[in-house]
Write an enzyme that holds these catalytic residues in place. Structure first.
Site, mmCIF file in Angstrom:
data_model
loop_
_atom_site.group_PDB
_atom_site.id
_atom_site.type_symbol
_atom_site.label_atom_id
_atom_site.label_comp_id
_atom_site.label_asym_id
_atom_site.label_seq_id
_atom_site.Cartn_x
_atom_site.Cartn_y
_atom_site.Cartn_z
ATOM 1 N N THR A 58 0.830 -1.217 0.000
ATOM 2 C CA THR A 58 0.000 0.000 0.000
ATOM 3 C C THR A 58 0.862 1.263 0.000
ATOM 4 O O THR A 58 0.692 2.151 -0.842
ATOM 5 C CB THR A 58 -0.908 -0.005 1.251
ATOM 6 O OG1 THR A 58 -1.641 -1.232 1.273
ATOM 7 C CG2 THR A 58 -1.862 1.165 1.248
ATOM 8 N N VAL A 59 1.790 1.350 0.929
ATOM 9 C CA VAL A 59 2.555 2.592 1.085
ATOM 10 C C VAL A 59 3.634 2.714 0.000
ATOM 11 O O VAL A 59 3.817 3.789 -0.600
ATOM 12 C CB VAL A 59 3.187 2.667 2.498
ATOM 13 C CG1 VAL A 59 3.851 4.020 2.698
ATOM 14 C CG2 VAL A 59 2.144 2.426 3.579
ATOM 15 N N LYS B 86 6.346 1.809 12.597
ATOM 16 C CA LYS B 86 6.300 2.140 14.030
ATOM 17 C C LYS B 86 6.688 0.967 14.904
ATOM 18 O O LYS B 86 7.260 1.138 15.982
ATOM 19 C CB LYS B 86 4.918 2.650 14.436
ATOM 20 C CG LYS B 86 3.786 1.682 14.146
ATOM 21 C CD LYS B 86 2.990 2.157 12.996
ATOM 22 C CE LYS B 86 2.033 1.131 12.468
ATOM 23 N NZ LYS B 86 1.373 1.567 11.254
ATOM 24 N N ILE C 296 -0.811 12.860 8.948
ATOM 25 C CA ILE C 296 -0.719 14.051 9.816
ATOM 26 C C ILE C 296 0.755 14.315 10.148
ATOM 27 O O ILE C 296 1.417 13.440 10.685
ATOM 28 C CB ILE C 296 -1.498 13.840 11.140
ATOM 29 C CG1 ILE C 296 -2.959 13.482 10.863
ATOM 30 C CG2 ILE C 296 -1.395 15.075 12.009
ATOM 31 C CD1 ILE C 296 -3.765 13.192 12.131
ATOM 32 N N GLU D 155 -5.551 -4.787 10.438
ATOM 33 C CA GLU D 155 -4.245 -5.365 10.117
ATOM 34 C C GLU D 155 -4.401 -6.885 9.957
ATOM 35 O O GLU D 155 -5.366 -7.472 10.456
ATOM 36 C CB GLU D 155 -3.260 -5.099 11.269
ATOM 37 C CG GLU D 155 -3.044 -3.631 11.595
ATOM 38 C CD GLU D 155 -1.953 -2.979 10.768
ATOM 39 O OE1 GLU D 155 -1.197 -3.690 10.080
ATOM 40 O OE2 GLU D 155 -1.884 -1.737 10.780
ATOM 41 N N ASP E 124 -0.796 -1.208 17.990
ATOM 42 C CA ASP E 124 -0.377 -0.285 16.929
ATOM 43 C C ASP E 124 -0.392 1.165 17.449
ATOM 44 O O ASP E 124 0.571 1.914 17.270
ATOM 45 C CB ASP E 124 -1.339 -0.458 15.740
ATOM 46 C CG ASP E 124 -1.229 0.641 14.716
ATOM 47 O OD1 ASP E 124 -0.341 0.548 13.863
ATOM 48 O OD2 ASP E 124 -2.036 1.593 14.765
ATOM 49 N N LYS F 164 2.745 4.042 18.376
ATOM 50 C CA LYS F 164 2.786 5.442 17.928
ATOM 51 C C LYS F 164 2.940 6.376 19.132
ATOM 52 O O LYS F 164 3.711 7.337 19.094
ATOM 53 C CB LYS F 164 1.494 5.768 17.159
ATOM 54 C CG LYS F 164 1.366 4.957 15.869
ATOM 55 C CD LYS F 164 -0.034 5.043 15.269
ATOM 56 C CE LYS F 164 -0.171 4.162 14.046
ATOM 57 N NZ LYS F 164 -1.547 3.997 13.570
HETATM 58 P P1 NAP Z 1 1.858 -4.087 2.809
HETATM 59 O O1 NAP Z 1 0.808 -3.545 1.914
HETATM 60 O O2 NAP Z 1 1.631 -5.366 3.490
HETATM 61 O O3 NAP Z 1 3.209 -4.163 1.974
HETATM 62 C C1 NAP Z 1 4.381 -4.716 2.487
HETATM 63 C C2 NAP Z 1 5.380 -4.829 1.351
HETATM 64 O O4 NAP Z 1 6.604 -5.313 1.874
HETATM 65 C C3 NAP Z 1 4.927 -5.768 0.241
HETATM 66 O O5 NAP Z 1 5.214 -5.203 -1.005
HETATM 67 C C4 NAP Z 1 5.789 -7.007 0.469
HETATM 68 O O6 NAP Z 1 6.099 -7.698 -0.739
HETATM 69 C C5 NAP Z 1 7.039 -6.382 1.041
HETATM 70 N N1 NAP Z 1 7.809 -7.311 1.839
HETATM 71 C C6 NAP Z 1 7.414 -7.964 2.937
HETATM 72 N N2 NAP Z 1 8.416 -8.747 3.386
HETATM 73 C C7 NAP Z 1 9.446 -8.584 2.529
HETATM 74 C C8 NAP Z 1 10.743 -9.123 2.427
HETATM 75 N N3 NAP Z 1 11.176 -10.032 3.306
HETATM 76 N N4 NAP Z 1 11.539 -8.704 1.425
HETATM 77 C C9 NAP Z 1 11.114 -7.790 0.544
HETATM 78 N N5 NAP Z 1 9.886 -7.234 0.583
HETATM 79 C C10 NAP Z 1 9.074 -7.638 1.564
HETATM 80 O O7 NAP Z 1 2.203 -3.033 3.949
HETATM 81 P P2 NAP Z 1 1.883 -1.479 3.972
HETATM 82 O O8 NAP Z 1 0.485 -1.294 4.419
HETATM 83 O O9 NAP Z 1 2.340 -0.831 2.734
HETATM 84 O O10 NAP Z 1 2.788 -1.022 5.212
HETATM 85 C C11 NAP Z 1 4.179 -0.833 5.095
HETATM 86 C C12 NAP Z 1 4.690 -0.149 6.355
HETATM 87 O O11 NAP Z 1 4.021 1.087 6.505
HETATM 88 C C13 NAP Z 1 4.440 -0.920 7.654
HETATM 89 O O12 NAP Z 1 5.497 -0.687 8.534
HETATM 90 C C14 NAP Z 1 3.170 -0.285 8.188
HETATM 91 O O13 NAP Z 1 3.031 -0.407 9.574
HETATM 92 C C15 NAP Z 1 3.405 1.146 7.786
HETATM 93 N N6 NAP Z 1 2.190 1.945 7.679
HETATM 94 C C16 NAP Z 1 1.186 1.553 6.864
HETATM 95 C C17 NAP Z 1 0.061 2.334 6.752
HETATM 96 C C18 NAP Z 1 -1.071 1.959 5.831
HETATM 97 O O14 NAP Z 1 -2.033 2.707 5.751
HETATM 98 N N7 NAP Z 1 -0.984 0.854 5.111
HETATM 99 C C19 NAP Z 1 -0.050 3.522 7.507
HETATM 100 C C20 NAP Z 1 1.018 3.904 8.326
HETATM 101 C C21 NAP Z 1 2.129 3.105 8.402
HETATM 102 P P3 NAP Z 1 4.957 -8.391 -1.646
HETATM 103 O O15 NAP Z 1 4.080 -7.267 -2.121
HETATM 104 O O16 NAP Z 1 5.693 -9.002 -2.776
HETATM 105 O O17 NAP Z 1 4.267 -9.359 -0.764
HETATM 106 N N1 HSE Z 2 -4.036 -0.032 11.316
HETATM 107 C C1 HSE Z 2 -3.716 1.353 11.457
HETATM 108 C C2 HSE Z 2 -4.979 2.136 11.772
HETATM 109 C C3 HSE Z 2 -3.108 1.942 10.204
HETATM 110 O O1 HSE Z 2 -6.083 1.596 11.696
HETATM 111 O O2 HSE Z 2 -4.862 3.309 12.087
HETATM 112 C C4 HSE Z 2 -1.641 2.002 10.190
HETATM 113 O O3 HSE Z 2 -1.092 2.432 11.374
#
Ligand code: NAP
Ligand code: HSE
Length: 428
Positions: free
Chosen positions: A14-15, A107, A138, A192, A203, A207
């Site tokens: 996603t990110v 985080k 934010i 999650e 989570d 933060k």
């Molecule tokens: P996600 O959608 O699950 O994506 C994770 C990515 O990491 C995927 O592309 C995955 O590859 C890759 N990955 C996982 N293990 C790996 C490895 N061993 N080697 C190489 N690549 C690997 O997660 P996300 O939601 O983008 O979140 C990423 C980070 O941002 C996390 O720390 C999360 O807590 C933080 N975050 C997310 C959000 C949100 O809204 N999503 C908000 C704030 C913070 P594949 O795609 O090939 O499986």
């Molecule tokens: N799972 C979190 C939330 C998003 O619902 O706010 C990433 O921190």
């Protein structure tokens, strides 16, 4: 400064995809604002063949994020994989050792290893930036480390998990049980992969621990966060708290006093008319209080592709501009180890109990509270149903210890049916 800033991105979920989209869409804007091109050199994820809806053909690919992190053509390692340990931590350490700056949204990793990673980065004269890790879009880390840097911060507070806020507001709006809304949120993909990270407060606790470190100049200490999730919040409490003028929120509060550092992430009541009380759905809100500024309220999307990538890019742009701020706002080796507060600052509490229909029942409860030193501010009794009636009590400020003493005395009164509910009311 015309040399490009070259990003190595590990994680294209996603990110990660959001960051790729911004770099591709805003090529000229980024160069205009930073004075240099911001480019992606190399990317990594688990699956090379997955269609991610963005064109990655111009970028090199690495299967191993640790190898990516140390590549000579990377200036900034952008860690967007997640997880407190494993490849995220190994690659972050490798990046710092290879002389790269790091931007991360992780985080979990920083809440557990933030102090060690910050020390490693600062010893190597590299920076770690993590705006996206707290409250998504934010800019709260920036607000604390920059805009409010002239204040002694007195309290940090907020709703920092959008999924929990969605569940609590949906329960109230639709009159549904926690279990029903949990299942709905899970089916919609709002939670999650391990939902306990959201609904257990973990989570949001991560933060809060990060913000507390910046706010109070203390070493990040997630283990000391008092955590309570939303799993025990009932529709009865949501409705009856509303009757008393409150909303229930999963609220994080961090403050430091003679008692030590208090970090709590737990369901709390807040006035329904306050900004926190009016926060609906998946939105986040962070309230920052300082001795000069008094109080500021930041509100916005706490998650999702665009908002989180926006925060990542804010950090990348700072690095491109040459802004180098210590990870937690002051050198890591000057952060104090804070003594965790053994008890929370006194507060009013909301009590809900089922009282048997017997003469003198209310008097017995009032006596048990009084003997524990807990004073009643307001009270409301609803009609009897099968011999028991819900009674709501709002106390004056008291300690949790005194309240627990009163609760422990309730069974001996012989007039309380079931287990009473006690929820802290936070002044906001
Ligand atoms: P996600 O959608 O699950 O994506 C994770 C990515 O990491 C995927 O592309 C995955 O590859 C890759 N990955 C996982 N293990 C790996 C490895 N061993 N080697 C190489 N690549 C690997 O997660 P996300 O939601 O983008 O979140 C990423 C980070 O941002 C996390 O720390 C999360 O807590 C933080 N975050 C997310 C959000 C949100 O809204 N999503 C908000 C704030 C913070 P594949 O795609 O090939 O499986
Ligand atoms: N799972 C979190 C939330 C998003 O619902 O706010 C990433 O921190």
């Amino acid at each position: 400064m015309t040399e490009p800033l070259r990003l190595g991105i590990a994680g294209l979920g996603t990110v990660g995809v959001g960051v790729v989209r911004i770099v591709q869409k805003h090529r000229e804007l980024l160069e205009r604002r930073t004075g240099r091109p911001v480019v992606i050199a190399v990317v990594s994820a688990r699956s090379k063949s997955k269609d991610r809806g963005v064109d990655l053909s111009d970028y090199a690919w690495e299967d191993d994020p640790v190898v990516l992190a140390a590549r000579a053509d990377v200036d900034v390692f952008v860690e967007l994989m997640g997880g407190s340990d494993g490849p995220a931590k190994a690659a972050t350490e490798a990046a710092i050792a290879a002389g790269k700056d790091v931007v991360t949204a992780n985080k979990a990793m920083l809440a557990v290893h933030g102090q060690a990673l910050a020390e490693q980065a600062e010893a190597a004269e590299q920076v770690i930036r993590f705006e996206a890790a707290v409250a998504g879009g934010i800019p709260v880390v920036k607000a604390l480390t920059e805009g409010l840097a002239g204040n002694e911060i007195t309290r940090v507070m907020g709703v920092m998990n959008g999924s929990c806020n969605y569940i609590l507001t949906r329960m109230q709006d639709a009159g549904l049980s926690y279990e029903a809304v949990f299942d709905e949120a899970n089916a919609l993909g709002y939670l999650e992969a391990d939902p306990e990270l959201d609904v257990g407060g973990i989570d949001a606790g991560h933060k809060l621990a990060l913000l507390a470190s910046i706010a109070f100049g203390t070493q990040v200490d997630f283990d000391a966060v008092e955590l309570e999730g939303i799993g025990s919040v009932t529709i009865e409490d949501i409705d009856q708290a509303a009757d008393m003028g409150y909303k229930i929120k999963l609220l994080g509060v961090a403050q430091i006093s003679g008692r030590g550092l208090e970090q709590r992430m737990s369901p709390c009541l807040v006035p329904a008319t306050s900004p926190l009380g009016q926060l609906e759905g998946g939105t986040n809100m962070v309230v920052l209080e300082g001795d000069a500024v008094n109080q500021i309220v930041l509100r916005g999307p706490g998650a999702g592709e665009g908002p989180t990538a926006s925060a990542v890019m804010g950090d990348v742009i700072d690095i491109a501009r040459g802004l180098r701020i210590a990870t937690f706002g002051q050198p890591a080796n000057t952060l104090r180890k804070a003594r965790p507060a053994q008890s929370a600052v006194p507060a009013p509490y909301y009590l809900r109990l089922q009282l048997l229909d017997k003469p003198g029942a209310l008097a017995k409860i009032a006596q048990a509270l009084g003997e524990a030193g807990v004073s009643i501010d307001r009270m409301r009794q609803y009609g009897h149903d099968d011999a028991a009636a819900p009674v709501l009590i709002v106390t004056h400020k008291t300690t949790r210890t005194a309240l627990n003493e009163a609760l422990a005395a309730f069974p001996a009164t012989g007039v309380v049916s079931g287990k009473p509910v006690a929820i802290r009311i936070e002044a906001v």
